[in-house]
Design a protein around this motif. Sequence first.
Motif, PDB file in Angstrom:
ATOM      1  N   ALA A  83       0.830  -1.200   0.000  1.00 50.86           N
ATOM      2  CA  ALA A  83       0.000   0.000   0.000  1.00 50.86           C
ATOM      3  C   ALA A  83       0.870   1.257   0.000  1.00 50.86           C
ATOM      4  O   ALA A  83       1.788   1.392   0.802  1.00 50.86           O
ATOM      5  N   THR A  84       0.567   2.161  -0.919  1.00 53.74           N
ATOM      6  CA  THR A  84       1.251   3.438  -0.999  1.00 53.74           C
ATOM      7  C   THR A  84       0.221   4.538  -0.784  1.00 53.74           C
ATOM      8  O   THR A  84      -0.855   4.514  -1.376  1.00 53.74           O
ATOM      9  N   GLU A  85       0.558   5.497   0.056  1.00 53.15           N
ATOM     10  CA  GLU A  85      -0.383   6.559   0.380  1.00 53.15           C
ATOM     11  C   GLU A  85       0.262   7.921   0.164  1.00 53.15           C
ATOM     12  O   GLU A  85       1.400   8.159   0.557  1.00 53.15           O
TER      13      GLU A  85
ATOM     14  N   GLU B   2      -4.025  13.653   0.173  1.00 51.91           N
ATOM     15  CA  GLU B   2      -5.111  14.069  -0.723  1.00 51.91           C
ATOM     16  C   GLU B   2      -4.840  15.470  -1.267  1.00 51.91           C
ATOM     17  O   GLU B   2      -4.956  15.723  -2.462  1.00 51.91           O
TER      18      GLU B   2
ATOM     19  N   ASN C  46      -4.520  11.148   4.332  1.00 52.91           N
ATOM     20  CA  ASN C  46      -3.916  10.202   3.395  1.00 52.91           C
ATOM     21  C   ASN C  46      -4.923   9.736   2.342  1.00 52.91           C
ATOM     22  O   ASN C  46      -6.134   9.716   2.589  1.00 52.91           O
ATOM     23  N   THR C  47      -4.400   9.307   1.198  1.00 51.58           N
ATOM     24  CA  THR C  47      -5.219   8.648   0.186  1.00 51.58           C
ATOM     25  C   THR C  47      -4.369   7.616  -0.535  1.00 51.58           C
ATOM     26  O   THR C  47      -3.147   7.770  -0.643  1.00 51.58           O
ATOM     27  N   ASP C  48      -4.992   6.560  -1.022  1.00 55.84           N
ATOM     28  CA  ASP C  48      -4.253   5.474  -1.672  1.00 55.84           C
ATOM     29  C   ASP C  48      -3.796   5.860  -3.070  1.00 55.84           C
ATOM     30  O   ASP C  48      -4.471   6.597  -3.790  1.00 55.84           O
ATOM     31  N   ARG C  49      -2.652   5.316  -3.449  1.00 61.15           N
ATOM     32  CA  ARG C  49      -2.122   5.475  -4.811  1.00 61.15           C
ATOM     33  C   ARG C  49      -1.822   4.084  -5.358  1.00 61.15           C
ATOM     34  O   ARG C  49      -1.171   3.278  -4.707  1.00 61.15           O
TER      35      ARG C  49
END
Length: 350
Positions: free
Chosen positions: A147-149, A152, A163-166
């Motif tokens: 998981a990479t964050e 936002e 945070n948001t996922d990439r």
Amino acid sequence: MTIVDINIDWPMRFSMRYLSFLVFSTTMVSSAYAMKPIPPQSGFSGFINLGAGVTSVESNTLAKFGGVDLGNKSIDTLTSSPDSETSGLPVLGLEIAYTFASTRTQIFFGNQLEDYIRFDFAARAGVRQEIGNAGVIGVSFLQTPLATEMWEDPFVTGTNRTNTDRTSNGYRLIWDKIYGTGLELRYSAREVDIDKERSGEDLGLSAADRALLDRNGDRNRFSVQYTFNRDENKHRITPAIAYIDQDLDGDAVAYDGLSFNVNYIYSVNRWKFVTNASYATLEYDEANPVYSKKADSNRYGLSFTAFYNKPFGWEGWLANAGVVWFEEDSDINFYDSSVNLASIGMLYLF
């Protein structure tokens, strides 16, 4: 036995461009070793590495990688370079391959050894095919398993950022050992998706200006490299040049440029010493609406890794330790970044 592509391209490469250094996907240093030859006999082969590292990261855009905090949750200004964040992280790698000797075909899954050594942890599944004197062709599908964050909205100040996922998925094509030479051509393409892209929202930017900061889009990279062997492979030098095209939806974060890399491997007795150096120059498409100028930048990278064969007399094992330094100097201080990494591990080849 050969070891392979510290293109620590840690390779990997903070925004998406620094992350590629950590997942270390793609733009840092040249191949440390060429693609492994397809074994002469049918059966399973591969490697596994268990290790740990300590990294110091300066980034205003990267939040987490694999659950490890790499960015500062709160910042006070948009005009200065980022503060440093130090963290420990696992250094793990695995590939399982099966060779069909009669057709000179190999299927594989995991981290290719040439990518693992460059610290590119993207999982891949694919096929390699030997095509006589023409060389070896490889095709693989790429996916980042950890998981990479990102943030936002990286431009939030005075309070905690969210945070948001990439995610980054794509494919890679390789043509190696072209007609018996040391020439290799490599092309990779990935589609990047930021789950919640809100860059500039906290600043009250217009919809048009926020669109210039959209980090979703495509990443393309084409590289050419050539390996020279001297003194019965005691010295191996691989210069490389790559064209990078960060074709993102936002023109203010989209860029292209050239990367120049050189890799040197010195082998003596049971030791291999791998040194990588890289330089890249990048030009952005449009001015950043937050700063009213482009974020053109230069990247510098240097790494050194030592491998010791058969530690404690263990057949098939290589003890390894390495250090990495990476820096990006942008015309906009907010986008400056750096990574320092020290790691140790034990790698088993089968």
